[in-house]
Design a protein around this motif. Structure first.
Motif, PDB file in Angstrom:
ATOM      1  N   ALA A   1     -22.028  -4.591   5.479  1.00 48.17           N
ATOM      2  CA  ALA A   1     -20.944  -3.660   5.816  1.00 48.17           C
ATOM      3  C   ALA A   1     -20.442  -3.006   4.530  1.00 48.17           C
ATOM      4  O   ALA A   1     -20.488  -3.602   3.454  1.00 48.17           O
ATOM      5  CB  ALA A   1     -19.816  -4.403   6.531  1.00 48.17           C
ATOM      6  N   PRO A   2     -19.942  -1.724   4.611  1.00 47.42           N
ATOM      7  CA  PRO A   2     -19.883  -0.890   5.816  1.00 47.42           C
ATOM      8  C   PRO A   2     -21.208  -0.217   6.130  1.00 47.42           C
ATOM      9  O   PRO A   2     -22.030  -0.035   5.267  1.00 47.42           O
ATOM     10  CB  PRO A   2     -18.813   0.121   5.459  1.00 47.42           C
TER      11      PRO A   2
ATOM     12  N   LEU B   1     -13.459   4.807  18.068  1.00 49.70           N
ATOM     13  CA  LEU B   1     -12.155   5.025  18.698  1.00 49.70           C
ATOM     14  C   LEU B   1     -11.400   3.720  18.924  1.00 49.70           C
ATOM     15  O   LEU B   1     -10.172   3.695  18.910  1.00 49.70           O
ATOM     16  CB  LEU B   1     -12.355   5.760  20.030  1.00 49.70           C
ATOM     17  N   ARG B   2     -12.119   2.610  19.129  1.00 52.48           N
ATOM     18  CA  ARG B   2     -11.457   1.329  19.380  1.00 52.48           C
ATOM     19  C   ARG B   2     -10.558   0.925  18.209  1.00 52.48           C
ATOM     20  O   ARG B   2      -9.522   0.292  18.414  1.00 52.48           O
ATOM     21  CB  ARG B   2     -12.497   0.235  19.649  1.00 52.48           C
ATOM     22  N   TYR B   3     -10.957   1.287  17.000  1.00 53.85           N
ATOM     23  CA  TYR B   3     -10.114   0.982  15.838  1.00 53.85           C
ATOM     24  C   TYR B   3      -8.789   1.715  15.938  1.00 53.85           C
ATOM     25  O   TYR B   3      -7.715   1.133  15.691  1.00 53.85           O
ATOM     26  CB  TYR B   3     -10.845   1.370  14.549  1.00 53.85           C
TER      27      TYR B   3
ATOM     28  N   CYS C   1     -17.117  -2.180  10.700  1.00 53.08           N
ATOM     29  CA  CYS C   1     -18.239  -1.264  10.506  1.00 53.08           C
ATOM     30  C   CYS C   1     -17.972  -0.268   9.390  1.00 53.08           C
ATOM     31  O   CYS C   1     -18.909   0.222   8.744  1.00 53.08           O
ATOM     32  CB  CYS C   1     -18.532  -0.520  11.811  1.00 53.08           C
ATOM     33  N   ALA C   2     -16.693   0.045   9.139  1.00 53.25           N
ATOM     34  CA  ALA C   2     -16.337   0.996   8.093  1.00 53.25           C
ATOM     35  C   ALA C   2     -15.725   0.295   6.879  1.00 53.25           C
ATOM     36  O   ALA C   2     -15.125   0.954   6.021  1.00 53.25           O
ATOM     37  CB  ALA C   2     -15.358   2.042   8.643  1.00 53.25           C
ATOM     38  N   GLY C   3     -15.855  -1.012   6.840  1.00 52.64           N
ATOM     39  CA  GLY C   3     -15.333  -1.758   5.700  1.00 52.64           C
ATOM     40  C   GLY C   3     -13.823  -1.813   5.644  1.00 52.64           C
ATOM     41  O   GLY C   3     -13.242  -1.939   4.560  1.00 52.64           O
ATOM     42  N   LEU C   4     -13.144  -1.755   6.798  1.00 54.97           N
ATOM     43  CA  LEU C   4     -11.684  -1.730   6.842  1.00 54.97           C
ATOM     44  C   LEU C   4     -11.074  -3.130   6.911  1.00 54.97           C
ATOM     45  O   LEU C   4      -9.854  -3.265   7.011  1.00 54.97           O
ATOM     46  CB  LEU C   4     -11.218  -0.883   8.031  1.00 54.97           C
ATOM     47  N   CYS C   5     -11.901  -4.151   6.887  1.00 57.46           N
ATOM     48  CA  CYS C   5     -11.405  -5.530   6.807  1.00 57.46           C
ATOM     49  C   CYS C   5     -12.452  -6.343   6.065  1.00 57.46           C
ATOM     50  O   CYS C   5     -13.637  -5.989   6.045  1.00 57.46           O
ATOM     51  CB  CYS C   5     -11.135  -6.119   8.198  1.00 57.46           C
ATOM     52  N   THR C   6     -12.021  -7.441   5.473  1.00 55.84           N
ATOM     53  CA  THR C   6     -12.966  -8.325   4.789  1.00 55.84           C
ATOM     54  C   THR C   6     -13.561  -9.305   5.798  1.00 55.84           C
ATOM     55  O   THR C   6     -13.005  -9.519   6.885  1.00 55.84           O
ATOM     56  CB  THR C   6     -12.283  -9.118   3.675  1.00 55.84           C
TER      57      THR C   6
END
Length: 509
Positions: free
Chosen positions: A175-176, A183-185, A194-199
């Motif tokens: 990832a990402p 949209l679910r985010y 998937c976009a690296g918005l959490c570890t």
């Protein structure tokens, strides 16, 4: 609770219509598994029911069935036995185990592979939660089985709000994988790995919370939902209040589908061999699915305790163990102490309409057995078969025999009874330690140095309960991720109250 004598093989030849009619009338209106027996006690059919009485009686309310198979089944029935379970979910597990082992002629569906739903938590860097009917050996965590998919889907929708895990099919080993999340985010239903918005650590902590939630650690969540529901009612937001109300009900219904942790483990051939050997020795038609053992213990010759241990499918279920302080017997009198605890335990189970065991094992000889039988007779309970096992000569005392039965020391049925008796003795001694219940709480597991929430969740996912973890060997605990040999030993030492010999404060991997 059926108050009739447990069917014995020699009684099967009685007048069938009268005998079966009496059986059906006395079946409990509770969940369980029913077993239809034919000639020579052959098992014809095994079925589960939310209400044993209603389901079994339906077979005998009709003059005829459209299905020739059902007509033939009813014609061949010569006896009925049953196994009470705590829930309908446990009944389906017992049903499946019995069908797999006995392969009854009239059980077509489960013999051909009908499956029940599980919740699957995939083994990925960023796991997904999904419903499946196929339990594979793929390293994933499976929780269940459950009885109704509809309620599982409702719970998964609830989890989206409080545990926003992904449900996409993206390969997130690295990832990402994309520049912006789906949209679910934006709807708050995914952390956006998937976009690296959490570890990975943040995501895994949420997964651990999901496991604890699905394992029944729901009190904090329910309390939060109840508070929000009350706030919504006060602000006249009735639609929102209804949502929270339905969420609480869904959690409650899911918890009712949880099965005994003893039933989660596969039943191996040696246990089946021991159970069937006991069934043969005692001349009992019904499978010995639940066996209870009782023992008496004294503390420094003053306080007297009585205990019950519970074995389901030949394995201990510590969550059902019970301890009693003797109240009506003065001094040291093991015989009347046995009578007291048997009366107290089974009067309580009957009053609460809870499952009774098929077999009661008393630690002692003929006198201890006679006092146990006296208590059962006074309660009007005739469908528990009771025996006693003496320590010195390992002699088995039966209620309808003047002489004890001497089985070979390597007899599998005798060895199972010895395990139950020894476990009752061990529990009686440990019951003098008032820290027993505290050690077996989930919070105590998390408090063990080196464990924490993540390892606690992994252990609970693997074994189900803290008491079940305590019954395992260090080698079995080591199979869980991030549990090394040293930590496995320390966990068991702590849970068994023997944590003074070595320090467990050092970090262990």
């Amino acid at each position: 609770m059926g108050k009739y004598k447990m069917p014995r093989k020699k009684e099967v030849e009685q007048s069938v219509p009268t005998y079966l009619s009496e059986k059906v009338r006395n079946l409990p209106n509770r969940p369980g598994v029913y077993i239809f027996h034919g000639e020579e006690d052959k098992i014809l059919y095994v079925g589960k029911a939310k209400s044993l009485k209603k389901r079994v009686s339906s077979y005998f309310r009709h003059n005829g069935f459209a299905s020739p198979r059902l007509r033939k089944l009813v014609e061949l029935i010569r006896d009925i036995s049953f196994i009470r379970t705590e829930t309908e979910a446990e009944a389906l597990v017992v049903e499946a185990r019995l069908i797999k082992h006995y392969q009854p002629f009239f059980n077509i569906e489960l013999k051909m592979g009908e499956r029940y739903p599980y919740i699957k938590i995939t083994r990925d860097p960023y796991p997904k939660v999904e419903i499946t009917r196929h339990k594979a050996d793929d390293g994933s965590t499976y929780i269940g089985p459950y009885t109704r998919v509809k309620e599982l889907r409702q719970v998964l929708r609830l989890m989206e709000r409080y545990f926003p895990l992904r449900n996409c099919s993206l390969n997130l080993k690295e990832a990402p994988v994309q520049s912006r999340p789906c949209l679910r985010y934006n709807m708050g239903k995914c952390l956006g790995p998937c976009a690296g918005l959490c570890t990975q650590r943040e995501y895994q902590e949420l997964v651990d919370d999901v496991i604890l939630f699905l394992r029944g650690q729901t009190s904090a969540l329910v309390e939060s939902l109840r508070k929000k529901m009350n706030e919504a009612v006060e602000s006249l937001a009735f639609e929102k209040a209804a949502f929270y109300r339905d969420a609480i009900r869904a959690i409650w219904r899911l918890s009712r589908q949880q099965i005994s942790f003893a039933l989660r483990d596969p039943l191996d051939k040696e246990i089946w061999k021991a159970l069937e050997r006991l069934q043969e020795v005692l001349d009992i038609a019904s499978p010995l699915w639940r066996i209870e053992g009782c023992d008496i213990s004294h503390l420094s010759g003053r306080e007297t305790y009585g205990v019950f241990v519970v074995f389901e499918q030949g394995m201990p279920n510590p969550s059902l163990y019970r301890r009693y302080v003797i109240k009506t017997v003065e001094g040291i009198d093991d015989f009347r102490s046995v009578e007291e605890i048997v009366r107290r335990r089974y009067s309580s189970l009957v009053e609460k309409n809870m499952p009774l065991p098929q077999l009661l094992l008393v630690d002692g000889g003929a006198l201890q057995l006679s006092f146990a039988l006296k208590a059962l007779n006074e309660l009007g309970i005739e469908n528990i078969y009771a025996v006693a096992l003496a320590k010195e000569e390992e002699e088995l005392y039966l209620p309808d025999s003047r002489r004890p039965l001497k089985l070979p020391l390597d007899d599998p049925g005798l060895n199972l009874l010895r395990r139950i008796r020894d476990e009752a003795h061990r529990f009686a001694l440990s019951s003098h330690n008032n820290k027993f219940n505290k050690r077996y709480s989930r919070s105590a597991l998390e408090d063990i140095p080196g464990v924490g929430k993540r390892r606690a969740a992994a252990l609970l996912a693997a074994f189900g309960s803290v008491s079940h973890i305590a019954s395992k060997t260090p080698e079995e605990l080591e199979k869980v991720d991030n549990i090394g040999p040293r930590l496995a030993r320390h966990i068991l030492m702590y849970l068994k109250g023997d944590n003074d010999n070595e320090s467990i404060g050092k970090k262990t991997t």
